[in-house]
Design a protein around this motif. Structure first.
Motif, short mmCIF file in Angstrom:
data_model
loop_
_atom_site.label_atom_id
_atom_site.label_comp_id
_atom_site.label_asym_id
_atom_site.label_seq_id
_atom_site.Cartn_x
_atom_site.Cartn_y
_atom_site.Cartn_z
N GLU A 167 38.51 38.01 29.66
CA GLU A 167 39.66 37.24 30.09
C GLU A 167 40.90 37.75 29.38
OE1 GLU A 167 39.42 35.63 32.59
OE2 GLU A 167 37.27 35.31 32.73
N VAL A 177 43.54 41.27 28.61
CA VAL A 177 44.63 41.94 29.30
C VAL A 177 44.19 42.55 30.63
CG1 VAL A 177 46.26 43.84 29.07
CG2 VAL A 177 45.81 42.37 27.13
N VAL A 178 43.08 43.25 30.63
CA VAL A 178 42.57 43.82 31.87
C VAL A 178 41.20 43.23 32.16
CG1 VAL A 178 43.86 45.96 31.61
CG2 VAL A 178 41.56 45.82 30.71
N ALA A 203 47.63 49.70 23.26
CA ALA A 203 48.66 49.98 24.26
C ALA A 203 48.54 51.35 24.92
CB ALA A 203 50.03 49.83 23.61
N TYR A 245 41.40 45.69 37.36
CA TYR A 245 41.96 46.67 36.43
C TYR A 245 40.91 47.04 35.38
CZ TYR A 245 46.37 45.53 38.60
OH TYR A 245 47.36 45.35 39.52
N ASN A 265 48.18 38.21 37.08
CA ASN A 265 46.98 39.00 36.89
C ASN A 265 47.30 40.49 36.70
OD1 ASN A 265 44.10 38.91 36.78
ND2 ASN A 265 44.10 40.04 38.71
N SER A 266 48.33 40.95 37.39
CA SER A 266 48.61 42.39 37.34
C SER A 266 49.61 42.78 36.24
CB SER A 266 49.11 42.90 38.69
OG SER A 266 50.31 42.26 39.04
N PRO A 297 49.84 42.18 32.89
CA PRO A 297 49.33 42.76 31.64
C PRO A 297 48.89 44.22 31.79
CG PRO A 297 48.37 40.60 32.01
CD PRO A 297 49.10 40.96 33.26
N ALA A 298 48.29 44.54 32.92
CA ALA A 298 47.89 45.93 33.15
C ALA A 298 49.14 46.81 33.27
CB ALA A 298 47.04 46.05 34.40
N GLN A 302 50.50 47.54 29.85
CA GLN A 302 49.72 48.56 29.15
C GLN A 302 49.97 49.95 29.74
OE1 GLN A 302 45.82 47.33 28.05
NE2 GLN A 302 45.10 49.38 27.68
N MET A 303 50.13 50.01 31.07
CA MET A 303 50.35 51.31 31.71
C MET A 303 51.75 51.86 31.46
SD MET A 303 48.38 51.26 35.38
CE MET A 303 48.40 49.55 35.85
N VAL A 322 47.42 36.32 28.49
CA VAL A 322 46.01 35.92 28.63
C VAL A 322 45.95 34.45 29.05
CG1 VAL A 322 43.87 35.52 27.35
CG2 VAL A 322 45.16 37.62 26.99
N LYS A 349 47.38 33.96 32.71
CA LYS A 349 46.35 34.35 33.69
C LYS A 349 45.32 33.25 33.87
CE LYS A 349 44.12 38.40 33.44
NZ LYS A 349 43.65 39.68 32.84
N GLN A 350 44.83 32.78 32.72
CA GLN A 350 43.77 31.77 32.74
C GLN A 350 44.21 30.49 33.43
OE1 GLN A 350 41.03 33.01 32.40
NE2 GLN A 350 40.15 32.22 30.52
N ARG A 366 44.73 30.85 37.17
CA ARG A 366 43.46 30.83 37.90
C ARG A 366 42.92 29.41 38.03
NH1 ARG A 366 40.33 36.04 35.34
NH2 ARG A 366 41.82 37.60 36.07
N SER A 400 44.47 32.33 47.45
CA SER A 400 45.12 33.59 47.11
C SER A 400 45.92 34.09 48.30
CB SER A 400 44.08 34.63 46.70
OG SER A 400 43.23 34.90 47.77
N ASP A 411 47.17 36.88 51.06
CA ASP A 411 46.37 37.83 51.82
C ASP A 411 46.52 39.25 51.33
OD1 ASP A 411 45.26 35.88 53.36
OD2 ASP A 411 46.88 35.92 54.85
N ALA A 448 47.61 41.20 48.12
CA ALA A 448 48.01 41.10 46.72
C ALA A 448 48.85 42.30 46.32
CB ALA A 448 46.79 41.01 45.83
#
Lengths: 288, 156
Positions: A24, A26-27, A199, A223, B60-61, B63-64, B67-68, B139, B142-143, B146, B152, B154, B156
């Motif tokens: 649960e 980050v990814v 990171a 992800y 949801n997206s 945090p990714a 990081q990216m 975190v 997101k939780q 949800r 959701s 159609d 995303a």
């Protein structure tokens, strides 16, 4: 000798996803990390499983003696295998750099641990004693500029790593990586290293396509983290005299080096059918 | 040791005057959770349910994305999407404001500032903290998204 210790350096040739199950965090699918410092690792059980899977493809290898009987045969508890496989620990993490090619980063705490691990494996280790300030970097070779960029962070370069620290890393790296090490190494502070272990790990979005409509299936977007190719880790195998009396420690060691790793490749972690998980395995010789 | 005993004694006496809760310590995680819960339930009850569903998908997206691409890039992207008319824009606005408000708090990384302005004007040590803090905050977002937002979108 009643035990033999193999020290193996693992160079990732493809992305590696040794997953920590759904999280649960980050990814959705993170890689395994050590809880107290966030450094990526691969659990010993995963390493042993990967070795056992490889062993099954090699004819004439006494898997039962080396890895222990298969629990499926109802005799899993008859005797333990003679190999003790440790966690694969991080050695060098590749991180993109704005100022040039990627850098291999590590930190004083990691190098001190490498020292201790080498000592446990009976290798006469070289000592790392440098200090790195917050926001500073020690490269393997002094670059022309005094600023080094790692991800989005600028580090100041005042000096290069001491010769003994470089020798420590060289002692565990395959020789064909030695020049590269000098060009790419950057030792940074423990705190920044920890942050970049969070990171700077690549994240990929995965989707499942509905084959009729060629669009993303509802809810099928996730992800996933994976360690980049060129990540370098190390693991140890302690070989004991076999409990079933069939092999001495020395014979067990020979079986591992000459049969199991006759080809130096090992596939670890998930997504193997999409080409991930390949490590090149290099044995660090004992001191003469 | 003596400090601890004092703390317990004071808390006991507080039972009679329940309004005084200020010296009951909360962990950072509890503070993040309380803040996020309030913000997420607010968007969950938004009159445009499409905006709430989109908020869940973006929470949801993000945090990714952080990081990216790094915190600055991800937040600049979020800001570029803000719009008070479209459901998509409302969702991004809510997410951006949530993060910005958290960092703008007294104990935050960019007190009294907009988060992007803070990022641009502060040094990299604070930036590192802000990125780690944002991920810890997300975190919870997101939780709760949800848990509180049903259904959701159609695409995303």
């Amino acid at each position: 000798m009643t035990t033999e210790t193999l020290f193996l350096t693992l160079v990732a040739e493809t992305s590696i996803h040794a997953g920590a199950s759904e999280s649960e965090g980050v990814v959705d699918l993170p890689v395994q990390r050590e809880k107290h410092n966030d450094w990526p690792f691969v659990a010993g059980s995963g390493m042993k499983g990967a070795m056992r899977a490889k062993a099954q493809t090699i004819e004439g290898l006494d898997i039962k003696t080396l890895f222990g009987p298969d629990p499926k045969d109802n005799n899993g508890s008859d005797y333990a295998g003679s190999l003790q496989v440790t966690d694969a620990r991080l050695l060098l993490l590749p991180v993109r750099s704005l100022t040039g090619h990627y850098r291999w980063i590590c930190c004083p705490a990691l190098l001190k641990r490498l020292e201790r691990d080498l000592h446990r494996a009976g290798r006469n280790n070289v000592v790392f004693n440098d200090e790195v300030g917050e926001g500073e970097a020690l490269p393997g070779k002094l670059p022309g500029k005094t600023t080094l960029y790692l991800e989005e962070y600028a580090f100041s370069v005042k000096d290069r790593i001491a010769e003994s620290g470089l020798a420590l890393l060289k002692s565990v790296l395959p020789e064909d990586h030695h020049d590269e090490l000098e060009n790419k190494l950057a030792v940074i502070s423990d705190d920044y290293f920890r942050h970049l272990c969070r990171a700077a790990i690549p994240v990929n979005a995965h989707i499942a396509i509905d084959s009729d409509t060629k669009t993303v299936r509802k809810g099928k977007l996730w992800y996933e983290e994976s360690l980049a190719p060129d990540t370098i880790m190390y693991t140890m195998i302690v070989v004991q005299k076999s409990r079933n009396g069939k092999m001495s420690a020395a014979e067990g060691k020979t079986a591992v080096t000459e049969q199991l790793f006759a080809t130096p490749y090992l596939q670890v972690g998930g997504n193997e059918t999409t080409g991930m998980g390949w490590f090149k395995v290099n044995q660090v010789q004992e001191d003469a | 040791m003596s400090l601890k005993v004092k703390g317990i004694a004071r808390r006991r006496s507080d039972k009679t005057q329940s309004s005084n809760m200020t010296d009951t310590p909360q962990t950072m995680q509890q503070k993040r959770a309380a803040f996020c819960y309030e913000k997420v339930t607010k968007i969950a009850g938004h009159e445009k349910q499409d905006a709430a569903k989109r908020f869940k998908a973006y929470a949801n997206s993000l945090p990714a994305m952080v990081q990216m691409n790094g915190l600055g890039q991800a937040l600049a992207f979020a800001k570029s999407k803000c719009d008070s008319e479209k459901p998509e824009g409302i969702a991004w606005q809510h997410l951006y404001d949530l993060i910005s408000e958290w960092h703008g708090k007294n104990e935050g990384c960019y007190t009294g500032q907009d988060v992007l302005e803070g990022i641009i004007s502060s040094d990299m040590h604070v930036y590192r903290q802000a990125q780690a803090e944002t991920q810890a905050l997300m975190v919870w977002v997101k939780q709760f998204a949800r848990a509180e937002i049903k259904g959701s979108i159609d695409h995303a």
